[in-house]
Design a protein around this motif. Structure first.
Motif, PDB file in Angstrom:
ATOM      1  N   ILE A   1      32.093  -8.862  29.523  1.00 24.63           N
ATOM      2  CA  ILE A   1      33.232  -8.313  30.270  1.00 24.63           C
ATOM      3  C   ILE A   1      34.168  -9.430  30.709  1.00 24.63           C
ATOM      4  CG2 ILE A   1      33.877  -7.182  32.447  1.00 24.63           C
ATOM      5  CD1 ILE A   1      31.274  -5.478  32.095  1.00 24.63           C
ATOM      6  N   ASP A   2      33.602 -10.494  31.265  1.00 29.61           N
ATOM      7  CA  ASP A   2      34.434 -11.617  31.726  1.00 29.61           C
ATOM      8  C   ASP A   2      35.208 -12.248  30.574  1.00 29.61           C
ATOM      9  OD1 ASP A   2      33.496 -11.174  34.298  1.00 29.61           O
ATOM     10  OD2 ASP A   2      32.059 -12.848  34.260  1.00 29.61           O
ATOM     11  N   ARG A   3      34.545 -12.416  29.415  1.00 33.09           N
ATOM     12  CA  ARG A   3      35.226 -12.993  28.253  1.00 33.09           C
ATOM     13  C   ARG A   3      36.326 -12.074  27.737  1.00 33.09           C
ATOM     14  NH1 ARG A   3      30.708 -13.824  24.700  1.00 33.09           N
ATOM     15  NH2 ARG A   3      29.446 -14.229  26.496  1.00 33.09           N
ATOM     16  N   ALA A   4      36.051 -10.776  27.695  1.00 34.81           N
ATOM     17  CA  ALA A   4      37.068  -9.829  27.233  1.00 34.81           C
ATOM     18  C   ALA A   4      38.279  -9.852  28.166  1.00 34.81           C
ATOM     19  CB  ALA A   4      36.479  -8.419  27.153  1.00 34.81           C
ATOM     20  N   ARG A   5      38.040  -9.832  29.447  1.00 33.49           N
ATOM     21  CA  ARG A   5      39.155  -9.837  30.401  1.00 33.49           C
ATOM     22  C   ARG A   5      39.937 -11.144  30.328  1.00 33.49           C
ATOM     23  NH1 ARG A   5      35.745  -7.063  35.225  1.00 33.49           N
ATOM     24  NH2 ARG A   5      36.111  -4.894  34.615  1.00 33.49           N
ATOM     25  N   SER A   6      39.233 -12.265  30.158  1.00 37.03           N
ATOM     26  CA  SER A   6      39.922 -13.562  30.041  1.00 37.03           C
ATOM     27  C   SER A   6      40.842 -13.596  28.831  1.00 37.03           C
ATOM     28  CB  SER A   6      38.902 -14.706  29.935  1.00 37.03           C
ATOM     29  OG  SER A   6      38.233 -14.862  31.156  1.00 37.03           O
ATOM     30  N   ALA A   7      40.441 -12.880  27.775  1.00 36.09           N
ATOM     31  CA  ALA A   7      41.256 -12.815  26.555  1.00 36.09           C
ATOM     32  C   ALA A   7      42.252 -11.656  26.601  1.00 36.09           C
ATOM     33  CB  ALA A   7      40.341 -12.671  25.342  1.00 36.09           C
ATOM     34  N   ARG A   8      42.338 -10.996  27.739  1.00 38.72           N
ATOM     35  CA  ARG A   8      43.251  -9.863  27.942  1.00 38.72           C
ATOM     36  C   ARG A   8      42.965  -8.701  26.991  1.00 38.72           C
ATOM     37  NH1 ARG A   8      46.753 -11.597  31.672  1.00 38.72           N
ATOM     38  NH2 ARG A   8      47.463 -13.754  31.664  1.00 38.72           N
ATOM     39  N   LYS A   9      41.660  -8.465  26.788  1.00 41.53           N
ATOM     40  CA  LYS A   9      41.218  -7.335  25.963  1.00 41.53           C
ATOM     41  C   LYS A   9      40.747  -6.209  26.876  1.00 41.53           C
ATOM     42  CE  LYS A   9      41.953  -9.688  22.271  1.00 41.53           C
ATOM     43  NZ  LYS A   9      43.135  -9.441  21.489  1.00 41.53           N
ATOM     44  N   ASP A  10      40.878  -4.989  26.393  1.00 36.29           N
ATOM     45  CA  ASP A  10      40.454  -3.838  27.181  1.00 36.29           C
ATOM     46  C   ASP A  10      38.939  -3.778  27.295  1.00 36.29           C
ATOM     47  OD1 ASP A  10      42.889  -2.391  27.887  1.00 36.29           O
ATOM     48  OD2 ASP A  10      43.136  -2.119  25.726  1.00 36.29           O
ATOM     49  N   VAL A  11      38.484  -3.333  28.466  1.00 38.31           N
ATOM     50  CA  VAL A  11      37.076  -3.038  28.702  1.00 38.31           C
ATOM     51  C   VAL A  11      36.985  -1.531  28.901  1.00 38.31           C
ATOM     52  CG1 VAL A  11      35.090  -3.391  30.219  1.00 38.31           C
ATOM     53  CG2 VAL A  11      36.650  -5.306  29.733  1.00 38.31           C
ATOM     54  N   ILE A  12      36.100  -0.928  28.127  1.00 34.73           N
ATOM     55  CA  ILE A  12      35.915   0.523  28.162  1.00 34.73           C
ATOM     56  C   ILE A  12      34.536   0.813  28.731  1.00 34.73           C
ATOM     57  CG2 ILE A  12      35.810   2.630  26.779  1.00 34.73           C
ATOM     58  CD1 ILE A  12      37.309   0.896  24.567  1.00 34.73           C
ATOM     59  N   PHE A  13      34.486   1.579  29.805  1.00 37.49           N
ATOM     60  CA  PHE A  13      33.217   2.010  30.377  1.00 37.49           C
ATOM     61  C   PHE A  13      32.995   3.476  30.006  1.00 37.49           C
ATOM     62  CE2 PHE A  13      34.104  -1.554  33.250  1.00 37.49           C
ATOM     63  CZ  PHE A  13      32.865  -2.184  33.248  1.00 37.49           C
ATOM     64  N   ILE A  14      31.859   3.725  29.363  1.00 41.47           N
ATOM     65  CA  ILE A  14      31.464   5.080  29.014  1.00 41.47           C
ATOM     66  C   ILE A  14      30.388   5.507  30.007  1.00 41.47           C
ATOM     67  CG2 ILE A  14      30.458   6.560  27.234  1.00 41.47           C
ATOM     68  CD1 ILE A  14      33.188   5.339  26.427  1.00 41.47           C
ATOM     69  N   GLN A  15      30.546   6.700  30.554  1.00 35.70           N
ATOM     70  CA  GLN A  15      29.563   7.238  31.484  1.00 35.70           C
ATOM     71  C   GLN A  15      29.104   8.601  30.979  1.00 35.70           C
ATOM     72  OE1 GLN A  15      32.573   6.382  34.605  1.00 35.70           O
ATOM     73  NE2 GLN A  15      30.748   6.164  35.909  1.00 35.70           N
ATOM     74  N   THR A  16      27.801   8.851  31.108  1.00 38.89           N
ATOM     75  CA  THR A  16      27.226  10.102  30.644  1.00 38.89           C
ATOM     76  C   THR A  16      26.989  11.052  31.802  1.00 38.89           C
ATOM     77  OG1 THR A  16      26.136   9.093  28.764  1.00 38.89           O
ATOM     78  CG2 THR A  16      25.199  11.127  29.548  1.00 38.89           C
ATOM     79  N   ASP A  17      27.326  12.312  31.565  1.00 37.05           N
ATOM     80  CA  ASP A  17      26.965  13.403  32.466  1.00 37.05           C
ATOM     81  C   ASP A  17      26.404  14.516  31.599  1.00 37.05           C
ATOM     82  OD1 ASP A  17      26.654  15.293  34.419  1.00 37.05           O
ATOM     83  OD2 ASP A  17      28.752  15.869  34.432  1.00 37.05           O
ATOM     84  N   TYR A  18      25.080  14.497  31.393  1.00 38.53           N
ATOM     85  CA  TYR A  18      24.436  15.508  30.562  1.00 38.53           C
ATOM     86  C   TYR A  18      24.078  16.773  31.327  1.00 38.53           C
ATOM     87  CZ  TYR A  18      23.572  12.487  26.568  1.00 38.53           C
ATOM     88  OH  TYR A  18      23.700  11.681  25.477  1.00 38.53           O
ATOM     89  N   THR A  19      24.116  16.719  32.652  1.00 38.88           N
ATOM     90  CA  THR A  19      23.530  17.809  33.420  1.00 38.88           C
ATOM     91  C   THR A  19      24.367  19.062  33.453  1.00 38.88           C
ATOM     92  OG1 THR A  19      24.499  16.981  35.449  1.00 38.88           O
ATOM     93  CG2 THR A  19      22.289  16.216  34.904  1.00 38.88           C
ATOM     94  N   SER A  20      25.641  18.954  33.216  1.00 37.29           N
ATOM     95  CA  SER A  20      26.482  20.131  33.342  1.00 37.29           C
ATOM     96  C   SER A  20      27.717  19.998  32.470  1.00 37.29           C
ATOM     97  CB  SER A  20      26.914  20.299  34.802  1.00 37.29           C
ATOM     98  OG  SER A  20      27.922  21.256  34.893  1.00 37.29           O
ATOM     99  N   PRO A  21      27.981  20.981  31.616  1.00 36.13           N
ATOM    100  CA  PRO A  21      29.180  20.882  30.781  1.00 36.13           C
ATOM    101  C   PRO A  21      30.475  20.950  31.582  1.00 36.13           C
ATOM    102  CG  PRO A  21      28.110  23.001  30.475  1.00 36.13           C
ATOM    103  CD  PRO A  21      27.212  22.171  31.347  1.00 36.13           C
ATOM    104  N   THR A  22      30.395  21.363  32.824  1.00 36.51           N
ATOM    105  CA  THR A  22      31.596  21.473  33.639  1.00 36.51           C
ATOM    106  C   THR A  22      31.600  20.524  34.826  1.00 36.51           C
ATOM    107  OG1 THR A  22      30.605  23.229  34.973  1.00 36.51           O
ATOM    108  CG2 THR A  22      31.883  23.902  33.046  1.00 36.51           C
ATOM    109  N   GLY A  23      30.591  19.650  34.923  1.00 36.92           N
ATOM    110  CA  GLY A  23      30.522  18.765  36.082  1.00 36.92           C
ATOM    111  C   GLY A  23      30.222  19.556  37.341  1.00 36.92           C
ATOM    112  N   GLY A  24      29.383  20.585  37.234  1.00 34.64           N
ATOM    113  CA  GLY A  24      29.063  21.485  38.340  1.00 34.64           C
ATOM    114  C   GLY A  24      28.192  20.856  39.412  1.00 34.64           C
ATOM    115  N   PRO A  25      27.667  21.672  40.324  1.00 33.68           N
ATOM    116  CA  PRO A  25      26.927  21.166  41.485  1.00 33.68           C
ATOM    117  C   PRO A  25      25.690  20.342  41.139  1.00 33.68           C
ATOM    118  CG  PRO A  25      27.342  23.518  41.688  1.00 33.68           C
ATOM    119  CD  PRO A  25      27.813  23.104  40.341  1.00 33.68           C
TER     120      PRO A  25
END
Length: 171
Positions: free
Chosen positions: A30-54
């Protein structure tokens, strides 16, 4: 252009095989990518609910990216509910196209699941995939064997480039 994609390193997924060293290697990427002005993409998983429910962990501490990775306001974020981060429901592909990103450096968890699903999805779409060989992991007791097999057999056969994280330079 090149971007770094960090897949599913979220508080709720600890512990996993070599988690401390994976987080350190990922942070250096991450530090190297940012130093080179490259994008950092964070992927997050939410498997518990197709709608992000309770029952969904979205917004909870478990869903969040660990502070050690220093997610920032200029990073790209995508939530997925399938293994492939390039799935149309994430909205990631139009963002990558808009920014001219064609090369993706991949790290994260889990090797055989979301990392592999993303690698498959990206290669199918024509992205050049570089995998940080020492910055992806799994949960099972044979994690190192699994990591080695993906690094030496499965991903090279798909045309991916495999490099140790310290050898990945963002230019």
């Amino acid at each position: 252009d090149t971007a770094l994609m960090v897949i599913d390193i979220q508080n709720g997924y600890f512990p996993f095989y070599n988690d401390d060293s994976l987080v350190c290697r990922t942070r250096r990427l991450i530090d190297r990518a940012r130093s080179a002005r490259k994008d950092v993409i964070f992927i997050q998983t939410d498997y518990t609910s197709p709608t992000g429910g309770p029952e969904s962990p979205m917004g909870s501490w478990k869903f969040q990216i660990p502070d050690e990775l220093a997610p920032g306001p200029d990073d790209i974020y995508a939530v997925k509910r399938v293994q492939n981060s390039f799935d149309e429901t994430t909205g990631l592909v139009p963002t990558l196209d808009e920014r001219g990103i064609g090369v993706i450096v991949v790290c994260g968890i889990a090797t055989q699941a979301c990392v592999h699903g993303t690698v498959e999805g990206g290669t199918r779409l024509g992205y050049r995939i570089i995998i940080a060989a020492d910055a992806h992991s799994s949960y099972d007791p044979h994690a190192q064997d699994r990591i080695d097999k993906y690094n030496t057999e499965i991903w090279p056969a798909m045309g991916c480039t495999i490099k140790d994280s310290d050898d990945i330079l963002f230019q």
